[in-house]
Enzyme design. Structure first.
Site, PDB file in Angstrom:
ATOM      1  N   LYS A   1       1.140  -1.193   0.429  1.00  0.00           N
ATOM      2  CA  LYS A   1       0.074   0.311   0.107  1.00  0.00           C
ATOM      3  C   LYS A   1       1.454   1.293  -0.255  1.00  0.00           C
ATOM      4  CE  LYS A   1      -2.051   2.659   3.031  1.00  0.00           C
ATOM      5  NZ  LYS A   1      -1.833   3.915   2.123  1.00  0.00           N
TER       6      LYS A   1
ATOM      7  N   CYS B   1      13.674  10.700   6.736  1.00  0.00           N
ATOM      8  CA  CYS B   1      14.066  10.475   7.489  1.00  0.00           C
ATOM      9  C   CYS B   1      15.278  10.438   8.626  1.00  0.00           C
ATOM     10  CB  CYS B   1      13.287   8.938   7.633  1.00  0.00           C
ATOM     11  SG  CYS B   1      13.936   7.944   6.748  1.00  0.00           S
TER      12      CYS B   1
ATOM     13  N   GLU C   1      10.102   0.752  10.210  1.00  0.00           N
ATOM     14  CA  GLU C   1      11.417   1.616   9.922  1.00  0.00           C
ATOM     15  C   GLU C   1      10.375   3.133  10.868  1.00  0.00           C
ATOM     16  OE1 GLU C   1      14.106   1.200   9.332  1.00  0.00           O
ATOM     17  OE2 GLU C   1      14.519  -1.024   8.155  1.00  0.00           O
TER      18      GLU C   1
ATOM     19  N   GLU D   1      10.326  15.908  15.316  1.00  0.00           N
ATOM     20  CA  GLU D   1      10.478  15.347  14.101  1.00  0.00           C
ATOM     21  C   GLU D   1       9.539  16.057  13.377  1.00  0.00           C
ATOM     22  OE1 GLU D   1       8.790  11.503  11.976  1.00  0.00           O
ATOM     23  OE2 GLU D   1      10.953  11.619  11.058  1.00  0.00           O
TER      24      GLU D   1
HETATM   25  P1  NAP Z   1       2.485   7.570   8.374  1.00  0.00           P
HETATM   26  O1  NAP Z   1       1.498   8.500   8.337  1.00  0.00           O
HETATM   27  O2  NAP Z   1       3.161   6.748   8.706  1.00  0.00           O
HETATM   28  O3  NAP Z   1       2.415   6.859   6.939  1.00  0.00           O
HETATM   29  C1  NAP Z   1       3.157   5.789   6.574  1.00  0.00           C
HETATM   30  C2  NAP Z   1       1.681   4.876   5.627  1.00  0.00           C
HETATM   31  O4  NAP Z   1       1.245   4.088   6.948  1.00  0.00           O
HETATM   32  C3  NAP Z   1       0.954   5.264   4.690  1.00  0.00           C
HETATM   33  O5  NAP Z   1       0.948   4.401   3.635  1.00  0.00           O
HETATM   34  C4  NAP Z   1      -0.884   5.488   6.043  1.00  0.00           C
HETATM   35  O6  NAP Z   1      -1.452   5.603   4.547  1.00  0.00           O
HETATM   36  C5  NAP Z   1      -0.471   4.461   6.197  1.00  0.00           C
HETATM   37  N1  NAP Z   1      -0.997   4.780   7.090  1.00  0.00           N
HETATM   38  C6  NAP Z   1      -1.434   5.859   8.358  1.00  0.00           C
HETATM   39  N2  NAP Z   1      -2.014   5.284   8.946  1.00  0.00           N
HETATM   40  C7  NAP Z   1      -2.154   3.516   9.184  1.00  0.00           C
HETATM   41  C8  NAP Z   1      -2.659   2.420  10.168  1.00  0.00           C
HETATM   42  N3  NAP Z   1      -3.472   2.977  10.808  1.00  0.00           N
HETATM   43  N4  NAP Z   1      -2.412   1.686  10.111  1.00  0.00           N
HETATM   44  C9  NAP Z   1      -1.534   1.052   9.024  1.00  0.00           C
HETATM   45  N5  NAP Z   1      -1.137   2.176   7.747  1.00  0.00           N
HETATM   46  C10 NAP Z   1      -1.847   3.586   8.100  1.00  0.00           C
HETATM   47  O7  NAP Z   1       4.011   8.172   8.173  1.00  0.00           O
HETATM   48  P2  NAP Z   1       4.094   9.090   6.762  1.00  0.00           P
HETATM   49  O8  NAP Z   1       3.359  10.614   7.003  1.00  0.00           O
HETATM   50  O9  NAP Z   1       3.205   8.982   4.987  1.00  0.00           O
HETATM   51  O10 NAP Z   1       5.504   9.531   6.343  1.00  0.00           O
HETATM   52  C11 NAP Z   1       6.573  10.499   7.464  1.00  0.00           C
HETATM   53  C12 NAP Z   1       6.971   8.854   8.149  1.00  0.00           C
HETATM   54  O11 NAP Z   1       7.634   8.035   7.776  1.00  0.00           O
HETATM   55  C13 NAP Z   1       8.172   9.807   9.449  1.00  0.00           C
HETATM   56  O12 NAP Z   1       8.191   9.894  10.187  1.00  0.00           O
HETATM   57  C14 NAP Z   1       9.416   9.232   8.872  1.00  0.00           C
HETATM   58  O13 NAP Z   1      10.655   9.193   9.600  1.00  0.00           O
HETATM   59  C15 NAP Z   1       8.965   8.213   8.334  1.00  0.00           C
HETATM   60  N6  NAP Z   1       9.657   7.251   7.424  1.00  0.00           N
HETATM   61  C16 NAP Z   1      10.978   6.639   7.870  1.00  0.00           C
HETATM   62  C17 NAP Z   1      12.280   5.716   7.139  1.00  0.00           C
HETATM   63  C18 NAP Z   1      12.940   4.688   7.761  1.00  0.00           C
HETATM   64  O14 NAP Z   1      13.074   4.485   7.158  1.00  0.00           O
HETATM   65  N7  NAP Z   1      13.159   5.042   8.592  1.00  0.00           N
HETATM   66  C19 NAP Z   1      11.916   6.103   5.990  1.00  0.00           C
HETATM   67  C20 NAP Z   1      10.830   7.097   5.518  1.00  0.00           C
HETATM   68  C21 NAP Z   1       9.999   7.626   6.247  1.00  0.00           C
HETATM   69  P3  NAP Z   1      -1.888   7.397   4.709  1.00  0.00           P
HETATM   70  O15 NAP Z   1      -0.660   8.241   3.162  1.00  0.00           O
HETATM   71  O16 NAP Z   1      -2.998   7.229   3.345  1.00  0.00           O
HETATM   72  O17 NAP Z   1      -1.760   9.027   5.443  1.00  0.00           O
END
Ligand code: NAP
Ligand code: MG
Length: 494
Positions: free
Chosen positions: A198, A306, A272, A403
């Site tokens: 997804k 990230c 991650e 963050e």
């Molecule tokens: P997010 O809100 O956690 O969303 C990530 C993914 O999860 C999206 O596809 C999101 O769908 C989905 N999602 C949302 N709520 C969910 C739930 N309850 N159950 C399952 N899936 C769900 O994060 P983001 O804002 O898109 O991304 C930014 C974050 O990613 C930052 O914190 C960043 O540090 C982290 N990141 C970490 C790494 C690493 O390798 N450590 C790499 C890249 C990014 P939607 O898009 O529809 O909300």
């Protein structure tokens, strides 16, 4: 006769930036459909819900396409397709044959690299220079790398009999859409699993293009399924009983929800999550090189990274020089059209993310931080944030502890190596970091005492498919990349 000097002519204009003529990447070779269905069992299939959502270009706010919103029934269909492909085709196929398919995906990705780069920049807002030179080549490199592993896994783990887990549910964020899809799909397939992926709601298009590539590569139906939707779709995937493993990249908050949701089940997982990396500049560092690395580390991809170097610690004796050099360099950064080849910093990914960043800017100022932003102009339409730095901040400031995921750098000083290490570690995250010094001994001391998955020395933000990546503390668990990245997709029997 004494020549009258024309002071006006002689006066050199010391503009900090050059005016570049626009150099937009062409969109002519790019085809974006008006509507995208779900990619299930090798075919694009209309969603059970009948619902579609818009994905927009954050640089123009123009709609790019309608994208299917998968509900529970759609998730179920995709998981069943993946299960059937796993049991009947993929797990029965010799590993070297599986490898050939993965190589084929890599090659088609390379052939369509320009198209993928343009779509990545249009859907997510990142500068074309990054999608063209970093995201897309690295995504293809991951498929090439893991294709090579497919028939060598049994030799890589001597004495152990390894087998695939089954069906992997994979959920990715919007900051590196195609690259994150590659990080997830390539090792899963090489290890012999089938997948349901997804993508994020705001950046589904390159994953859907990957679905087309997968069709072009003739991958057996159901081995990879791509379902679009928002958080609820992700949650339905996490909670589906037919999933053997969840691979999630995203925020720490959602990571915690997932951990709770699968507690007590047999599902394996890798998370991650977020980061708040520290860069440390010692007085003996090559300062210009360090400044360039800091700029790259925090402003690259609008700070939507990230492992962004969002905290900077500078040794007191060079603090003023470093801050001055940083400000000078920030003035030369070009913010604007992501498709322009001269652009350094593109658009913020979404309206919601922009308002979150703006809230943090207010918090920083209210906490007594001194904010500096470059004087660049930004377009009137779209979502933009000028490169920003804060001085006069403390360890307890929220903009230092939390963050932000935007182009915002917090700067503090230190006197001794020990103080730098203690300050860098004083954070709930542990994903990455950087150290800048002329002395190898300091590099060893700092890198061995900072609790972070990746620490770069005298460079920053370098990635390679052979190298494992992942976090400590609230930055997650498990590693992606390299041989480490295969392990979470395998079950080992002694
Ligand atoms: P997010 O809100 O956690 O969303 C990530 C993914 O999860 C999206 O596809 C999101 O769908 C989905 N999602 C949302 N709520 C969910 C739930 N309850 N159950 C399952 N899936 C769900 O994060 P983001 O804002 O898109 O991304 C930014 C974050 O990613 C930052 O914190 C960043 O540090 C982290 N990141 C970490 C790494 C690493 O390798 N450590 C790499 C890249 C990014 P939607 O898009 O529809 O909300
Ligand atoms: Mg979009």
């Amino acid at each position: 006769m004494k020549k009258k000097s024309n002071k006006k002519d002689l006066k050199l204009k010391f503009d900090t930036t050059w005016e570049y003529a626009p150099a937009p990447e062409s969109k002519d070779h790019v085809k974006i459909n008006t509507r995208y269905d779900l990619f299930i069992n090798g075919k694009f299939t209309a969603p059970d819900s009948g619902k579609y959502f818009d994905t927009i270009n954050p640089a123009t706010e123009a709609k790019l396409a309608s994208v299917a919103d998968a509900n529970q029934k759609d998730v179920d269909k995709a998981v069943k397709a993946a299960r059937s492909a796993y049991e009947n085709v993929w797990s029965k196929m010799p590993a070297k044959e599986r490898g050939k398919y993965i190589y084929r995906i890599a090659r088609v990705m390379q052939e369509r690299a320009r198209e993928l780069a343009v779509i990545e920049s249009m859907d997510g807002g990142k500068a074309i220079r990054e999608s063209r030179d970093i995201d897309i080549p690295l995504a293809a490199a991951h498929f090439f790398y893991y294709a090579g592993w497919a028939d060598k896994i049994k030799y890589a783990i001597p004495g152990a009999d390894s087998r695939a887990l089954g069906v992997a549910g994979q959920i990715i964020p919007w900051n590196f859409p195609l690259l994150m899809a590659a990080w997830k799909i390539a090792p899963a397939l090489a290890a012999g699993n089938t997948v349901v992926l997804k993508p994020a709601e705001t950046t589904p298009l390159t994953a859907l293009k990957l679905a087309e590539i997968i069709q072009e590569a003739d991958l057996p139906a159901g081995v990879v399924n791509i379902i679009t939707g928002a958080g609820a779709t992700g949650a339905a995937l996490v909670n589906h009983p037919g999933i053997d493993k969840i691979a999630f990249t995203g925020s720490t908050d959602v990571g915690k929800i997932i951990q709770k949701a699968i507690a007590g089940t047999n599902k394996k997982y890798t998370l991650e999550l977020g980061g708040k990396a520290a860069n440390i500049i010692f007085e003996d560092a090559a300062l210009d090189q360090a400044v360039e690395g800091i700029i790259n580390g925090i402003f690259f991809n609008q700070g939507h990274v990230c492992c962004a170097g969002s905290r900077l610690f500078v040794q007191e004796s060079v603090m003023d020089t470093v801050v001055r050099k940083l400000k000078d360099r920030m003035e030369t950064l070009i913010v604007g059209d992501p498709l322009d080849k001269n652009t350094d910093i593109g658009a913020i990914n979404s309206k919601e993310q922009l308002s979150k960043i703006r809230q943090y800017l207010k918090i920083g100022v209210n906490e007594g931080g001194e904010m500096y932003q470059s004087s660049c102009k930004v377009p009137s339409k779209g979502y933009w944030c000028k490169p920003t730095l804060f001085t006069n901040v403390s360890q307890s400031s929220r903009i230092i502890q939390e963050e932000i995921f935007g182009p915002v750098l917090g700067i503090q000083s230190f006197r001794t190596v020990e103080e730098a290490i203690e300050k860098a570690n004083n954070i709930p995250y542990g994903l990455s970091g950087g150290v800048w010094t002329d002395k190898g001994s300091k590099i060893f001391k700092v890198t061995s005492q900072i609790r972070a998955g990746v620490i770069w020395a005298n460079t920053y933000n370098k990635f390679d498919p052979t190298s494992p990546f992942g976090g400590y503390k609230e930055s997650g668990m498990g590693r992606e990349g390299g041989l480490h990245g295969l392990m979470p997709y395998l079950e080992l029997a002694e």
